[in-house]
Design an enzyme around this catalytic site. Sequence first.
Site, PDB file in Angstrom:
ATOM      1  N   SER A 101       0.825  -1.200   0.000  1.00 54.85           N
ATOM      2  CA  SER A 101       0.000   0.000   0.000  1.00 54.85           C
ATOM      3  C   SER A 101       0.867   1.261   0.000  1.00 54.85           C
ATOM      4  O   SER A 101       1.650   1.474  -0.912  1.00 54.85           O
ATOM      5  CB  SER A 101      -0.967  -0.058   1.182  1.00 54.85           C
ATOM      6  OG  SER A 101      -2.016   0.864   1.057  1.00 54.85           O
ATOM      7  N   ASP A 223     -10.670  -5.812  -3.431  1.00 61.28           N
ATOM      8  CA  ASP A 223      -9.947  -4.915  -2.532  1.00 61.28           C
ATOM      9  C   ASP A 223     -10.755  -3.632  -2.409  1.00 61.28           C
ATOM     10  O   ASP A 223     -10.912  -2.887  -3.381  1.00 61.28           O
ATOM     11  CB  ASP A 223      -8.554  -4.630  -3.108  1.00 61.28           C
ATOM     12  CG  ASP A 223      -7.691  -3.760  -2.207  1.00 61.28           C
ATOM     13  OD1 ASP A 223      -8.241  -3.059  -1.338  1.00 61.28           O
ATOM     14  OD2 ASP A 223      -6.461  -3.781  -2.396  1.00 61.28           O
ATOM     15  N   HIS A 251      -7.477  -5.923   1.432  1.00 58.39           N
ATOM     16  CA  HIS A 251      -6.357  -5.046   1.090  1.00 58.39           C
ATOM     17  C   HIS A 251      -5.045  -5.490   1.716  1.00 58.39           C
ATOM     18  O   HIS A 251      -4.002  -4.925   1.399  1.00 58.39           O
ATOM     19  CB  HIS A 251      -6.700  -3.615   1.556  1.00 58.39           C
ATOM     20  CG  HIS A 251      -5.707  -2.586   1.138  1.00 58.39           C
ATOM     21  ND1 HIS A 251      -5.353  -2.383  -0.187  1.00 58.39           N
ATOM     22  CD2 HIS A 251      -4.980  -1.689   1.863  1.00 58.39           C
ATOM     23  CE1 HIS A 251      -4.469  -1.408  -0.260  1.00 58.39           C
ATOM     24  NE2 HIS A 251      -4.218  -0.984   0.967  1.00 58.39           N
TER      25      HIS A 251
END
Length: 273
Positions: A101, A223, A251
């Site tokens: 991320s 996600d 995620h």
Amino acid sequence: MPHTAADSIRKHHLSLAGNPQAERVLVFAHGFGTDQRAWDAIWPHYAADFRIVRFDNVGAGRSDPQAFEQHRYLTMERYAQDLNELLDALDLRDVVFVGHSMGALAGLLAAIERPEQFARLVAIGASARYLDDVGYQGGFSEADLNALYRAVTTGRDAWADAFAPVAMGNRDRPELAAHFAETIKSVPADAVLTVLCSIFQSDYRERIGRLERPTLLLQTREDAAVPQAAAEYLHRSIRGSELVVLEAEGHLPHLSAPQQVLAAMDGFIRGHG
């Protein structure tokens, strides 16, 4: 005062593991709401063949709380700079990088600025922009983000309890979301909103195409934070990149489906792909 190597190492609560005699170095960077412990199901797989570097982003985990100066961490560039400074402090080049991320995006930006630092990169759940735009699906509208910021401002802990199950997915395993909610709550209250804004207000679509290192993009089939369209945009933008869609949801697949993540990236990390 000038920045020193010791400063960089200290502020990130650096952890070194793996094979100290190994020539190759594997660096892990975590995402929002987690810390370096997020890789505990991943890094031991590589301990025999790599030197392992893990660290906490400033504002997370056991990083130096004094290092989080709000005005310095309004964009992802500062996190990318931190990463390159840490690699300099450790005198590392040609590392294999794995990021999740915001940690993934920081790694991509760092590799654009200092390509000699990186041999290849794995980006899990990465996005160049989270806000929808004309012809671009980022996953969030302005109204979505404004509501998110209000919720965080009104009550960080209540927001974490609501956000964690959405981001984690895997509703049949509520313990995963509960753990993620608790790690979000460990982020200092005065840092949460700044970090979220630095993530959700970012737009690196124009810059990301400058990346010239082998890159593997891992994306789950479902996600809530990064739609597949955003992952496909990165794939199109980064020349020669590979996109693998995992048969997993949420995620944070390195926490919820670590064996699938390992299977998808192992050959690439070891230089077979």
